[in-house]
Structures are given as structure tokens and as C-alpha cells.
Design a protein around this motif. Structure first.
Motif, mmCIF file in Angstrom:
data_model
loop_
_atom_site.group_PDB
_atom_site.id
_atom_site.type_symbol
_atom_site.label_atom_id
_atom_site.label_comp_id
_atom_site.label_asym_id
_atom_site.label_seq_id
_atom_site.Cartn_x
_atom_site.Cartn_y
_atom_site.Cartn_z
ATOM 1 N N GLY A 81 0.941 -1.252 -0.006
ATOM 2 C CA GLY A 81 0.063 0.126 -0.104
ATOM 3 C C GLY A 81 0.757 1.125 0.026
ATOM 4 N N VAL A 82 2.061 1.185 0.800
ATOM 5 C CA VAL A 82 3.124 2.352 0.830
ATOM 6 C C VAL A 82 3.436 2.714 -0.691
ATOM 7 C CG1 VAL A 82 5.192 3.344 1.510
ATOM 8 C CG2 VAL A 82 3.319 2.178 3.242
ATOM 9 N N ARG A 83 3.743 1.580 -1.332
ATOM 10 C CA ARG A 83 4.576 1.753 -2.384
ATOM 11 C C ARG A 83 3.448 2.138 -3.485
ATOM 12 N NH1 ARG A 83 7.697 -3.114 -5.655
ATOM 13 N NH2 ARG A 83 6.036 -4.408 -4.847
ATOM 14 N N ALA A 84 2.162 1.718 -3.558
ATOM 15 C CA ALA A 84 1.328 2.241 -4.476
ATOM 16 C C ALA A 84 1.014 3.498 -4.336
ATOM 17 C CB ALA A 84 -0.147 1.258 -4.232
ATOM 18 N N HIS A 85 1.009 4.028 -3.097
ATOM 19 C CA HIS A 85 0.595 5.383 -2.961
ATOM 20 C C HIS A 85 1.762 6.252 -3.466
ATOM 21 C CE1 HIS A 85 -0.547 9.089 -0.744
ATOM 22 N NE2 HIS A 85 0.799 9.345 -0.434
ATOM 23 N N CYS A 86 3.231 6.012 -3.119
ATOM 24 C CA CYS A 86 4.400 6.734 -3.323
ATOM 25 C C CYS A 86 4.437 6.646 -5.067
ATOM 26 C CB CYS A 86 5.527 6.394 -2.703
ATOM 27 S SG CYS A 86 5.310 6.406 -0.910
ATOM 28 N N VAL A 87 4.439 5.451 -5.414
ATOM 29 C CA VAL A 87 4.672 5.234 -6.913
ATOM 30 C C VAL A 87 3.524 6.047 -7.778
ATOM 31 C CG1 VAL A 87 4.878 3.713 -8.854
ATOM 32 C CG2 VAL A 87 6.457 3.531 -6.464
ATOM 33 N N GLY A 88 2.261 5.724 -7.189
ATOM 34 C CA GLY A 88 1.060 6.284 -7.978
ATOM 35 C C GLY A 88 1.249 7.786 -8.162
ATOM 36 N N LEU A 89 1.583 8.579 -6.970
ATOM 37 C CA LEU A 89 1.848 9.988 -7.317
ATOM 38 C C LEU A 89 2.990 10.402 -8.067
ATOM 39 C CD1 LEU A 89 1.468 11.155 -3.474
ATOM 40 C CD2 LEU A 89 -0.124 11.302 -5.223
ATOM 41 N N ALA A 90 4.129 9.831 -8.058
ATOM 42 C CA ALA A 90 4.896 9.862 -8.787
ATOM 43 C C ALA A 90 4.788 9.576 -10.426
ATOM 44 C CB ALA A 90 6.397 9.022 -8.582
ATOM 45 N N ASP A 91 4.059 8.609 -10.799
ATOM 46 C CA ASP A 91 3.748 8.166 -12.105
ATOM 47 C C ASP A 91 2.774 9.076 -12.551
ATOM 48 O OD1 ASP A 91 5.813 6.150 -12.409
ATOM 49 O OD2 ASP A 91 4.247 4.546 -12.247
ATOM 50 N N ALA A 92 1.945 9.711 -11.690
ATOM 51 C CA ALA A 92 0.825 10.594 -12.064
ATOM 52 C C ALA A 92 1.528 11.966 -12.577
ATOM 53 C CB ALA A 92 -0.376 11.013 -10.947
ATOM 54 N N PHE A 93 2.714 12.219 -11.726
ATOM 55 C CA PHE A 93 3.204 13.533 -12.320
ATOM 56 C C PHE A 93 4.065 13.058 -13.625
ATOM 57 C CE2 PHE A 93 7.611 15.594 -12.031
ATOM 58 C CZ PHE A 93 7.354 16.753 -12.079
ATOM 59 N N ARG A 94 4.465 12.021 -13.574
ATOM 60 C CA ARG A 94 5.169 11.675 -14.865
ATOM 61 C C ARG A 94 4.271 11.830 -16.096
ATOM 62 N NH1 ARG A 94 10.477 8.985 -14.503
ATOM 63 N NH2 ARG A 94 10.104 8.164 -16.344
ATOM 64 N N ALA A 95 3.072 11.290 -15.900
ATOM 65 C CA ALA A 95 2.116 11.081 -16.893
ATOM 66 C C ALA A 95 1.412 12.708 -17.247
ATOM 67 C CB ALA A 95 0.781 10.470 -16.351
ATOM 68 N N GLY A 96 1.625 13.492 -16.402
ATOM 69 C CA GLY A 96 1.302 14.834 -16.492
ATOM 70 C C GLY A 96 2.389 15.526 -17.396
ATOM 71 N N LEU A 97 3.362 15.007 -17.378
ATOM 72 C CA LEU A 97 4.560 15.496 -18.389
ATOM 73 C C LEU A 97 4.932 14.788 -19.365
ATOM 74 C CD1 LEU A 97 7.289 16.650 -15.334
ATOM 75 C CD2 LEU A 97 5.765 18.018 -16.579
ATOM 76 N N GLY A 98 4.037 13.839 -19.635
ATOM 77 C CA GLY A 98 4.129 12.998 -21.004
ATOM 78 C C GLY A 98 5.193 12.016 -20.729
ATOM 79 N N MET A 99 5.714 11.652 -19.647
ATOM 80 C CA MET A 99 6.804 10.481 -19.482
ATOM 81 C C MET A 99 5.991 9.069 -19.233
ATOM 82 S SD MET A 99 9.072 13.180 -16.925
ATOM 83 C CE MET A 99 10.362 11.953 -16.622
ATOM 84 N N ASP A 100 6.777 8.300 -19.441
ATOM 85 C CA ASP A 100 6.402 6.865 -19.254
ATOM 86 C C ASP A 100 6.453 6.623 -17.714
ATOM 87 O OD1 ASP A 100 5.669 6.381 -21.835
ATOM 88 O OD2 ASP A 100 7.808 5.486 -22.255
ATOM 89 N N PRO A 101 5.484 5.751 -17.124
ATOM 90 C CA PRO A 101 5.672 5.246 -15.956
ATOM 91 C C PRO A 101 6.952 4.633 -15.502
ATOM 92 C CG PRO A 101 4.037 3.984 -16.932
ATOM 93 C CD PRO A 101 4.438 5.017 -18.057
ATOM 94 N N ALA A 102 7.354 4.655 -14.362
ATOM 95 C CA ALA A 102 8.806 3.905 -14.001
ATOM 96 C C ALA A 102 8.861 3.316 -12.712
ATOM 97 C CB ALA A 102 9.924 5.256 -13.917
ATOM 98 N N GLY A 103 7.607 3.328 -12.082
ATOM 99 C CA GLY A 103 7.626 2.461 -10.750
ATOM 100 C C GLY A 103 8.395 2.833 -9.866
ATOM 101 N N SER A 104 8.817 4.070 -9.691
ATOM 102 C CA SER A 104 9.708 4.679 -8.787
ATOM 103 C C SER A 104 9.187 5.873 -8.106
ATOM 104 C CB SER A 104 11.004 5.057 -9.290
ATOM 105 O OG SER A 104 11.991 5.670 -8.326
#
Length: 339
Positions: free
Chosen positions: A267-290
Motif C-alpha cells: 500500500g505504501v509503494r502504491a501510494h508513493c509510486v502512484g503519485l510519482a507516475d501521475a506526475f510523470r504522466a502529466g509531463l508526458g513521461m512513461d511510468p517508471a515504478g519509482s
């Protein structure tokens, strides 16, 4: 104040800098304040800190999936890595990732006078080249840009005979870990584990001999009985590698690490990575799982700072990191700044 994962955080909007300095829950900060108050009033006693040191040690063992008897304490990453580097045989061949955090690579590189060689390769090449080296030393999550090392490939290399040292400073606290197979697992606690700077840990595999070059009284089997005189009476386990603890730092770590260890780690990973990948998506970047994202755009750092986003300049870009206390509003603030 923000509520997250059962804790209260006094974190400002737009704080996306955990990869540099993690912000403690209020309960962790209050534990340290109480200890400072006792120190100031002369009511603290040296032996009172043994319990927090033991509690934090056990919490780290739980987070990385090893027995507590494997864990030594220290104050920072490089002195712990240095114990390992000073113990490798003359002429050892060490493989590191290109651009690796230097507290991982420097301790091995300065052993050159003993014939120790350090070779840099791309992060994704470590697994395939490991067999040609005696050691691989790498951060599980790269500090500069959040890329993840291929732990499965490194575990296979370890099974084939190459020793593996993992720095999990940028991983422990958001990335679920089970690293009992690694030879060495080391981390500082002041980033993702939200502890005061000055508390660090190193888990050592039972099959590895590390010379306790920094042994002092706290490395004793009974520390309060080994303050004076020879011969050395060192602990029979990894505590023989201990250095004297920075007391107040371990008080904070003792409040933080058991809480982390009790969380739903996926659950912790899903929260943290979910926010990071949402930011990446907003910039047109691929998800990275980090949980770490580095943005290479002109003036990114200036624009983020102007919008009240706290980030770091790393590797020629702006590095943002997303932890338990961050929200979608933090993501949107950063995206708006870079729009």
C-alpha cells in the motif's frame, strides 16, 4: 498538519524533497524533543539509550527482511560501506553503476593501493557483467534519478558467486524489500525512513567476514562491560561492527522504524509510486515504478521553486520525490509550475 498512514505530519504544501531530507511524523519529532529536554535538564542517562538503539535496529531488520543479529549500527552510509571495502581481498574487482552515489563507490575506489579495481557500467548492465567481478556495489534506487536496480539479476549473480552490496537509503521506507540473500544491505535513515540524520544501519550476511576496523566499547558483547582494558570482547554477531550511537538520532529512529515496519508495504509503494507516475504522466513521461522523478527541462528548478515546490537539483535536472505525506495536490502544484 496532514494525516497519512496513521500519523500526523507538519509538512508544507509542495514539499517534494524526501529524497534529500524526509520530514518526520509529529510523534517522531516529539520523541526527540522529549529526549533533548531530558538532556537539557540533566535527567537523561547513557544507558537509557540502549533500548531505542535496539528498537531501531530491529525495525531496520524487519524493513529489509533479515534477522536482527545481522544488523550493525552506524552514523552514516560511507563509514559502514568503508568497513566492507577495507575487508575485501587485495586485488578484488568491484562493479558499480555509472553515476553511482559516491558514498557507495568511493570507499572501494580508495582501496586502489591494494590493487582493488572499480569499474563503472550502465545500471542495466550490472547483472550481465557481475560474473566478471568479485563484488557489485549499487544503490537499489538511484539517488540521481530514481531508477531501480534489477534485484532479481543481482540475486542470480550472488547465487553464482559474486558478492553484492546494496544501498537502500533511497528505497527503504517506500519500496518493499526482502534482502536476506544479499551480502550487505546498508542505509541511512534520514530520507525515506523519516529519522534524524545520524542513524544508519548495515545488515551483513552470516557468510561474510567484515573486519571491525572501527570497533569500540559499543561493539562489545556486553557494551557496559567492555569500556576499559584488553583483550577485545566483541559481540558474536553483527553488533561487533557497531560504532557508538548518536543517541538522540536513535531515539527518533526508534519511534519511526517500528511504525514503518507495521505498515502495508504494498500500500505504501502504491501510494508513493502512484503519485510519482501521475506526475510523470502529466509531463508526458512513461511510468517508471519509482517514487523519485528527475525532470530535465530548462529552468525546471527555478519554476518549481517559484511555485512553492521544494525539490532538489540532481544530475543536471530537478529531482522530485513523493512519500507518504504527499497528495495529488502536490502533484498538481508541480505540474502547474512546469506547464
Amino acid at each position: 498538519m496532514r494525516a497519512a498512514f496513521g500519523q500526523q505530519f507538519d509538512v508544507p504544501d509542495g514539499y517534494l524533497n524526501t529524497a534529500a531530507i524526509g520530514l518526520p511524523p509529529a510523534s517522531v519529532a516529539e520523541a526527540v524533543v522529549d529526549a533533548v529536554r531530558d538532556w537539557r535538564a540533566g535527567s537523561g542517562r547513557a544507558e537509557d539509550f540502549d533500548a531505542p538503539v535496539a528498537t531501531a535496529r530491529a525495525g531496520f531488520a524487519d524493513l529489509v527482511g533479515v534477522g536482527v543479529d545481522r544488523v550493525a549500527i552506524g552514523s552514516a552510509l560511507s563509514p559502514l560501506v568503508g568497513l566492507v571495502a577495507a575487508s575485501v581481498p587485495d586485488g578484488a574487482r568491484v562493479l558499480v553503476a555509472k553515476g553511482e552515489f559516491t558514498s557507495v563507490s568511493f570507499p572501494f575506489a580508495v582501496q586502489a593501493g591494494r590493487g582493488v579495481t572499480v569499474t563503472e557500467v550502465g545500471l542495466d548492465e550490472l547483472g550481465e557483467q557481475a560474473a566478471e567481478h568479485d563484488w557489485v556495489a549499487v544503490s537499489a534506487v538511484q539517488s540521481a534519478d530514481g531508477r531501480l536496480a534489477d534485484l532479481d539479476a543481482l540475486r542470480a549473480a550472488r547465487a553464482a558467486g559474486t558478492r553484492v552490496l546494496l544501498d537502500v537509503t533511497q528505497a527503504a521506507g517506500w519500496l518493499p524489500l526482502r534482502l536476506d540473500w544479499a551480502d550487505v544491505v546498508v542505509a541511512g535513515g534520514y530520507k525515506w525512513m523519516l529519522s534524524p540524520r545520524g542513524a544508519a544501519w548495515m545488515a551483513v550476511h552470516p557468510g561474510l567476514d567484515v573486519i571491525p576496523h572501527a570497533a569500540g566499547w559499543y561493539a562489545g558483547a556486553e557494551p557496559w562491560g567492555s569500556i576499559y582494558g584488553l583483550p577485545p570482547r566483541l559481540a558474536p554477531d553483527a553488533r561487533a561492527l557497531d560504532t557508538s550511537p548518536a543517541w538522540l538520532c536513535h531515539v527518533g529512529a526508534a519511534a519511526a522504524l517500528p511504525w514503518f515496519a507495521g505498515l502495508d508495504r504494498e500500500g505504501v509503494r502504491a501510494h508513493c509510486v502512484g503519485l510519482a507516475d501521475a506526475f510523470r504522466a502529466g509531463l508526458g513521461m512513461d511510468p517508471a515504478g519509482s517514487a523519485i522523478v528527475t525532470v530535465h527541462r530548462p529552468d525546471a528548478g527555478r519554476r518549481l521553486a517559484g511555485a512553492g515546490v521544494v525539490a532538489s537539483g540532481r544530475g543536471g535536472g530537478a529531482r522530485l520525490s513523493f512519500h507518504l505525506y504527499n497528495t495529488e495536490a502536490d502533484v498538481q502544484r508541480a505540474l502547474d509550475a512546469l506547464a
